[in-house]
Write a protein that holds these residues in place. Sequence first.
Motif, mmCIF file in Angstrom:
data_model
loop_
_atom_site.group_PDB
_atom_site.id
_atom_site.type_symbol
_atom_site.label_atom_id
_atom_site.label_comp_id
_atom_site.label_asym_id
_atom_site.label_seq_id
_atom_site.Cartn_x
_atom_site.Cartn_y
_atom_site.Cartn_z
ATOM 1 N N PRO A 105 71.583 -16.841 40.329
ATOM 2 C CA PRO A 105 72.965 -16.632 39.872
ATOM 3 C C PRO A 105 73.375 -15.162 39.787
ATOM 4 O O PRO A 105 74.572 -14.865 39.782
ATOM 5 N N ASP A 106 72.414 -14.242 39.737
ATOM 6 C CA ASP A 106 72.740 -12.828 39.580
ATOM 7 C C ASP A 106 72.840 -12.050 40.888
ATOM 8 O O ASP A 106 73.224 -10.874 40.869
ATOM 9 N N LEU A 107 72.487 -12.660 42.019
ATOM 10 C CA LEU A 107 72.583 -11.935 43.288
ATOM 11 C C LEU A 107 74.041 -11.725 43.662
ATOM 12 O O LEU A 107 74.838 -12.660 43.633
ATOM 13 N N SER A 108 74.375 -10.501 44.061
ATOM 14 C CA SER A 108 75.763 -10.212 44.425
ATOM 15 C C SER A 108 76.105 -10.741 45.815
ATOM 16 O O SER A 108 77.262 -11.064 46.086
ATOM 17 N N VAL A 109 75.109 -10.799 46.714
ATOM 18 C CA VAL A 109 75.294 -11.360 48.060
ATOM 19 C C VAL A 109 74.088 -12.238 48.343
ATOM 20 O O VAL A 109 72.941 -11.807 48.213
ATOM 21 N N LEU A 110 74.343 -13.449 48.737
ATOM 22 C CA LEU A 110 73.263 -14.372 49.115
ATOM 23 C C LEU A 110 73.041 -14.267 50.611
ATOM 24 O O LEU A 110 74.001 -14.285 51.386
ATOM 25 N N GLN A 111 71.763 -14.170 50.997
ATOM 26 C CA GLN A 111 71.435 -13.992 52.406
ATOM 27 C C GLN A 111 70.433 -15.048 52.857
ATOM 28 O O GLN A 111 69.540 -15.417 52.110
ATOM 29 N N ALA A 112 70.593 -15.454 54.106
ATOM 30 C CA ALA A 112 69.689 -16.435 54.703
ATOM 31 C C ALA A 112 69.252 -15.941 56.076
ATOM 32 O O ALA A 112 69.969 -15.184 56.729
ATOM 33 N N GLN A 113 68.100 -16.382 56.512
ATOM 34 C CA GLN A 113 67.519 -15.996 57.803
ATOM 35 C C GLN A 113 67.142 -17.253 58.581
ATOM 36 O O GLN A 113 66.872 -18.293 58.001
ATOM 37 N N GLY A 114 67.055 -17.097 59.895
ATOM 38 C CA GLY A 114 66.532 -18.159 60.745
ATOM 39 C C GLY A 114 67.513 -19.264 61.068
ATOM 40 O O GLY A 114 67.108 -20.371 61.421
ATOM 41 N N ALA A 115 68.805 -19.000 60.970
ATOM 42 C CA ALA A 115 69.809 -20.019 61.271
ATOM 43 C C ALA A 115 69.901 -20.218 62.785
ATOM 44 O O ALA A 115 70.288 -19.315 63.514
ATOM 45 N N ASP A 116 69.526 -21.382 63.227
ATOM 46 C CA ASP A 116 69.605 -21.721 64.643
ATOM 47 C C ASP A 116 71.060 -21.677 65.097
ATOM 48 O O ASP A 116 71.965 -22.011 64.329
ATOM 49 N N TYR A 117 71.289 -21.269 66.328
ATOM 50 C CA TYR A 117 72.651 -21.228 66.850
ATOM 51 C C TYR A 117 73.296 -22.616 66.841
ATOM 52 O O TYR A 117 74.513 -22.728 66.839
ATOM 53 N N THR A 118 72.494 -23.639 66.851
ATOM 54 C CA THR A 118 73.001 -25.012 66.814
ATOM 55 C C THR A 118 72.647 -25.669 65.477
ATOM 56 O O THR A 118 72.343 -26.854 65.429
ATOM 57 N N ILE A 119 72.717 -24.910 64.399
ATOM 58 C CA ILE A 119 72.318 -25.427 63.090
ATOM 59 C C ILE A 119 73.169 -26.631 62.669
ATOM 60 O O ILE A 119 72.677 -27.533 62.012
ATOM 61 N N LEU A 120 74.439 -26.656 63.058
ATOM 62 C CA LEU A 120 75.274 -27.810 62.725
ATOM 63 C C LEU A 120 75.058 -28.945 63.720
ATOM 64 O O LEU A 120 74.808 -30.076 63.338
ATOM 65 N N SER A 121 75.165 -28.617 65.004
ATOM 66 C CA SER A 121 74.905 -29.594 66.072
ATOM 67 C C SER A 121 74.943 -28.841 67.397
ATOM 68 O O SER A 121 75.287 -27.665 67.440
ATOM 69 N N ALA A 122 74.646 -29.551 68.449
ATOM 70 C CA ALA A 122 74.645 -28.923 69.772
ATOM 71 C C ALA A 122 76.053 -28.567 70.228
ATOM 72 O O ALA A 122 76.239 -27.733 71.105
ATOM 73 N N THR A 123 77.065 -29.183 69.622
ATOM 74 C CA THR A 123 78.437 -28.956 70.072
ATOM 75 C C THR A 123 79.319 -28.263 69.040
ATOM 76 O O THR A 123 80.362 -27.723 69.394
ATOM 77 N N GLU A 124 78.931 -28.273 67.787
ATOM 78 C CA GLU A 124 79.761 -27.663 66.739
ATOM 79 C C GLU A 124 79.163 -26.332 66.302
ATOM 80 O O GLU A 124 78.025 -26.267 65.862
ATOM 81 N N ARG A 125 79.937 -25.265 66.417
ATOM 82 C CA ARG A 125 79.483 -23.936 66.050
ATOM 83 C C ARG A 125 79.900 -23.604 64.612
ATOM 84 O O ARG A 125 80.964 -24.014 64.148
ATOM 85 N N VAL A 126 79.071 -22.842 63.947
ATOM 86 C CA VAL A 126 79.344 -22.450 62.563
ATOM 87 C C VAL A 126 80.519 -21.476 62.519
ATOM 88 O O VAL A 126 80.622 -20.576 63.351
ATOM 89 N N SER A 127 81.375 -21.660 61.536
ATOM 90 C CA SER A 127 82.461 -20.716 61.283
ATOM 91 C C SER A 127 82.447 -20.371 59.793
ATOM 92 O O SER A 127 81.743 -20.998 59.001
ATOM 93 N N ARG A 128 83.261 -19.398 59.424
ATOM 94 C CA ARG A 128 83.346 -19.035 58.008
ATOM 95 C C ARG A 128 83.859 -20.222 57.193
ATOM 96 O O ARG A 128 83.533 -20.364 56.018
#
Length: 180
Positions: A105-128
Amino acid sequence: MPLSADLIVENASILTMDPDTPRAEAMAIRDGEIIAIADRATVLEHKGSGTRVIDAERGSVVPGFIEAHMHLFAGAAELDHLQLMGIHGFDALCDAVRHYAAKRPDLSVLQAQGADYTILSATERVSRHHLDRILPDRPFVMAAPDHHTMWANTKALELAGLLRGKRLGPGNEIVMGDDG
């Protein structure tokens, strides 16, 4: 008389990277440079009274690697980031991010690593917008395994001053959707 070596490595399996002589069993080094790489008998001709000899015990010897693009520091710093390797689908991503955020809860920015380009699906790209649905009120960014692509939610884009894009130098790009 051959030059005396500072160091001889013998009893080795040496990968030379030379197409004419791809392998050797010994090498001699003087002043930081290889002066001989061949069979043991030939290389031992370079042995002098001050030569250090290392028995490689049939171990592999490969060319030195100078990695000017290493992510060593960043890799160490990322150990506490959310690791997304193997996460697939919006629901799995949502669960992982929210669980990670709840424990920090105290982190000012949460960061993640290793997100596959197709993390949602093979056809849907991640957006904000996807990331906003997961974590709307805290800055969150996630990086691809190659460290050359990042996705951010609106809070993170605002914090970085990138929400409406920005001019960058050659080789860099901020990809904006039709909605800005």
